[in-house]
Design a protein around this motif. Structure first.
Motif, PDB file in Angstrom:
ATOM      1  N   THR B  48       2.195  10.139   1.830  1.00 29.98           N
ATOM      2  CA  THR B  48       2.606  10.214   0.427  1.00 29.98           C
ATOM      3  C   THR B  48       4.053   9.731   0.247  1.00 29.98           C
ATOM      4  OG1 THR B  48       1.166  12.126   0.203  1.00 29.98           O
ATOM      5  CG2 THR B  48       2.761  11.773  -1.546  1.00 29.98           C
ATOM      6  N   LYS B  51       4.559   5.970   0.264  1.00 31.36           N
ATOM      7  CA  LYS B  51       4.252   5.325  -1.019  1.00 31.36           C
ATOM      8  C   LYS B  51       5.456   5.406  -1.961  1.00 31.36           C
ATOM      9  CE  LYS B  51       0.225   7.434  -1.857  1.00 31.36           C
ATOM     10  NZ  LYS B  51      -1.147   7.681  -2.373  1.00 31.36           N
ATOM     11  N   ASN B  58      -0.217   3.561  -6.106  1.00 26.85           N
ATOM     12  CA  ASN B  58      -1.653   3.251  -6.063  1.00 26.85           C
ATOM     13  C   ASN B  58      -2.056   2.508  -4.804  1.00 26.85           C
ATOM     14  OD1 ASN B  58      -2.016   4.239  -8.823  1.00 26.85           O
ATOM     15  ND2 ASN B  58      -0.746   2.464  -9.349  1.00 26.85           N
ATOM     16  N   GLN B  60      -2.291   2.054  -0.373  1.00 28.30           N
ATOM     17  CA  GLN B  60      -2.815   2.801   0.769  1.00 28.30           C
ATOM     18  C   GLN B  60      -1.901   2.640   1.976  1.00 28.30           C
ATOM     19  OE1 GLN B  60      -5.639   4.873   1.179  1.00 28.30           O
ATOM     20  NE2 GLN B  60      -4.514   5.256   3.070  1.00 28.30           N
ATOM     21  N   TRP B 232      -9.473  -1.488   9.558  1.00 27.83           N
ATOM     22  CA  TRP B 232      -9.393  -0.561   8.425  1.00 27.83           C
ATOM     23  C   TRP B 232     -10.718   0.180   8.222  1.00 27.83           C
ATOM     24  CZ3 TRP B 232      -6.187  -3.592   4.147  1.00 27.83           C
ATOM     25  CH2 TRP B 232      -4.863  -3.668   4.579  1.00 27.83           C
ATOM     26  N   LEU B 236      -9.147   3.552   7.494  1.00 26.61           N
ATOM     27  CA  LEU B 236      -9.111   3.997   6.095  1.00 26.61           C
ATOM     28  C   LEU B 236      -9.615   5.434   5.926  1.00 26.61           C
ATOM     29  CD1 LEU B 236     -10.100   1.014   3.761  1.00 26.61           C
ATOM     30  CD2 LEU B 236      -8.221   2.625   3.404  1.00 26.61           C
ATOM     31  N   PRO B 237     -10.796   5.772   6.480  1.00 25.93           N
ATOM     32  CA  PRO B 237     -11.268   7.155   6.314  1.00 25.93           C
ATOM     33  C   PRO B 237     -10.303   8.178   6.914  1.00 25.93           C
ATOM     34  CG  PRO B 237     -12.974   5.762   7.319  1.00 25.93           C
ATOM     35  CD  PRO B 237     -11.736   4.933   7.243  1.00 25.93           C
ATOM     36  N   LYS B 240      -7.171   8.429   4.564  1.00 26.34           N
ATOM     37  CA  LYS B 240      -7.562   9.123   3.329  1.00 26.34           C
ATOM     38  C   LYS B 240      -7.770  10.612   3.585  1.00 26.34           C
ATOM     39  CE  LYS B 240      -9.859   5.148   1.172  1.00 26.34           C
ATOM     40  NZ  LYS B 240      -9.607   4.860  -0.229  1.00 26.34           N
ATOM     41  N   GLU B 243      -4.394  12.379   4.024  1.00 20.51           N
ATOM     42  CA  GLU B 243      -3.658  12.494   2.760  1.00 20.51           C
ATOM     43  C   GLU B 243      -4.319  13.535   1.858  1.00 20.51           C
ATOM     44  OE1 GLU B 243      -2.692   8.729   0.948  1.00 20.51           O
ATOM     45  OE2 GLU B 243      -1.235   9.698  -0.386  1.00 20.51           O
ATOM     46  N   ALA B 244      -5.645  13.690   2.002  1.00 15.16           N
ATOM     47  CA  ALA B 244      -6.361  14.683   1.193  1.00 15.16           C
ATOM     48  C   ALA B 244      -6.324  16.071   1.830  1.00 15.16           C
ATOM     49  CB  ALA B 244      -7.807  14.236   0.997  1.00 15.16           C
TER      50      ALA B 244
END
Lengths: 389, 389
Positions: B48, B51, B58, B60, B232, B236-237, B240, B243-244
């Motif tokens: 986070t 970014k 927005n 990644q 990726w 990517l998963p 994500k 971050e979640a």
């Protein structure tokens, strides 16, 4: 500021493992230039010590920023070529992933699959090697997902007997410095590993040691390696320079982690516990864990007959939940007691077992009682959850 | 054990840079499981905060074990496809190497070359973009080998005007957190960097922030990425999930370095000096260095006219040896005084200049006098070597 080892939960998963205070301290080394006269001999000695750990005086070590996984990429791009036939001895999740990595770079893999908790037999390996000409065979020395220990020495001897041109590639991520592994004497061509398991450091270094035949295979490639960062064309001159005492540049090495590796490897190769004694102490800790489980009537993921023939890892144990218990009955309860164990990982049965790591400082440092703490608390947690033998 | 910052030489090269004590301390964090509930939010917040540093809400972020160099590989394998035409704006050694990396993975590069110490003009960039359809353009924000600062905002605007489908890929290894870089507002699609420069950590993390168009380019690839570790599809998963607030596994992240990044990024994004003030302070330090050189009659590698038009980096200065002096007259003498400066790096003229880094804690922490120490000692060393204006 002082280190606060006592305040964290005891990390007893099969990697990352507990890191000794002096290694953590080295990881906090003030910033150093990667080409400075102070840093160069530190990196150089790390490379030399890695050869000692693998009994590989005539081999070439590589250390780059990355994880153990990236070692698969390094081998798949430098030693193996597109369309090469590779025999993969499958002993769990990580063997399968190594195969997937090889395929990504164009190799043709044949996966010699074993049921969960088993390993392909020597006869199966020999048969497979006779059926087809393989450029390379991969062995996952310890598959962290199952705790199966492969017999690298015997497989390498079988290769030598049946198909001597086949390169022997060993994934030693969960074995190096915990399980005996003699690269040159046994006829192994490559060992890859990471920094965060038997080598006792934080994660962040990809470590590959390549024997003479692997280097020759690289030199005789028909096309350049399909990688930039990992290309031995770039890395070989750098590694050779550092080992010879001069700086060279291609990508910034993870300087702090190299100080950590220097500290840990110095303990491993020159400390009061010899490398052979380290293997022995790891075995003893493993035996203690496994005997404890047997006495409690708790099964391991590794098949019983394989356990009898030295087929269970010494640096970790995969434990089946006994008596209908499940992960929530054990792992969070252990964490509440300040001990972190690992969940299951193999996709076929990940909810049926958990994993205990017992390697590195936790089993070698005589002042630590990490394994005893695990066993004492595990017994209590199982009892509290209603388990009876 | 206590930290011994005072005992090491002051590291004033353009990366790795001086690391603040609290960041070094975080790098010595006790071993943590990469999937533990304690670690997950730390990694999540690092993503986070990245970014925020890139003004890219927005986009990644990806953080993997590796060096800045590996960021080239990540972009070349995920965003760019084989046979894609890529326009490379060349401002030094690192732009050339980015081109070489792209070519390794099959891209067709056109290198828009500038003389040493210069950068391609906006008109040249526009002409090139009109001549051929480019899938992507690469900009080395600060080429560490020359100290040339590219005008990312203006180039991205030119791309938007002339060839809006062209992806804008920025090498921010030597610029992120030192030079203003607004990913989304400026129309940049990818920024890649490492941990050891403006982000103020030890080396060992590859950091890539991908904007929505880059992610779309990845999703619409006609073939899977020619990489395993960097794919990726795998990463990517994982990013994500962290971050979640949930753990996920693909390759062990460099846990200790992520604690270090967490500490450093917290200072950068929430500390008493705002990000904008950080850029301003870096500029002021740069101006101090450059004014000092001008007053001494010492030239920079960056061309005079480019210096006038904000074309010299703020986080570093490449300095021509004055009055016939050479490296041995300056660098070892500075080292004897406890200050490490960087040698020249550009192959065309590496013996003609040296490099000073002035970024991160050295220019932001008001209690440090690092830049003043460099200038005072440099003046004395030049005088001792016989230099007169």
């Amino acid at each position: 500021m002082s280190f606060k080892q006592a305040e964290h939960k005891l990390l007893m998963i099969p990697g990352p493992i507990e890191v000794a205070d002096d290694v953590l301290y080295a990881n906090a080394h003030p910033a150093m230039a990667h080409v400075s006269p102070d840093f160069v001999p530190v990196f150089g000695k790390v490379l030399t010590m890695l050869k000692k750990v693998l009994y590989a005086p005539n081999s070439q070590p590589f250390v780059v920023a990355g994880s153990g996984t990236l070692g698969w990429d390094m081998v798949s791009t430098n030693v193996v070529q597109p369309n090469d036939e590779v025999l993969v001895l499958q002993t769990g999740y990580f063997s399968d992933s190594f195969a997937e990595c090889l395929e990504t770079y164009g190799a043709k893999t044949t996966v010699l699959k074993a049921p969960v908790g088993k390993r392909p037999s020597l006869d199966e390996v020999k048969s497979a090697l006779k059926e087809k000409k393989y450029r390379a065979i991969t062995i996952t020395h310890v598959d962290t997902s199952t705790g199966v220990l492969s017999d690298v020495k015997a497989v390498a001897a079988a290769v030598q007997e049946v198909s001597p041109e086949t390169l022997v590639l060993v994934d030693g991520v969960c074995s190096v410095a915990s399980e005996e592994l003699r690269l040159e004497e046994w006829g192994v061509d490559v060992v890859l590993t990471g920094s965060q398991k038997g080598l006792g450091c934080p994660p962040g270094a990809t470590i590959v040691v390549a024997g003479p035949r692997a280097l020759k295979a690289f030199e005789s490639r028909s096309a350049p390696p399909p990688t930039y960062y990992l290309s031995w064309h770039k890395l070989l001159p750098v590694m050779k320079a550092y080992e010879a005492g001069s700086p060279a540049y291609f990508g910034t090495p993870p300087t702090n982690l190299i100080y950590a590796l220097h500290q840990s490897l110095t303990t491993i190769t020159e400390g009061s516990v010899s490398l052979e004694e380290r293997f022995q102490k790891t075995k003893e800790a493993s035996q203690k864990v496994k005997n404890f489980l047997t006495e409690l009537g708790v099964k391991q993921l590794v098949a019983d007959d394989l356990q009898q023939s030295n087929g269970a890892a010494n640096g970790m144990t995969a434990v089946r939940y006994p008596g209908g218990l499940k992960a929530p009955d054990v792992l969070p309860k252990m964490a509440q007691r300040g001990i972190v164990l690992g969940a299951g990982l193999h996709k076929e049965c990940k909810d049926e077992y958990f994993r205990i790591g017992h390697m590195g400082v936790s089993v070698v440092d005589p002042s630590r009682t990490d394994v005893d703490q695990v066993l004492k608390n595990l017994k209590e947690v199982l009892e509290e959850a209603g388990y009876k033998k």
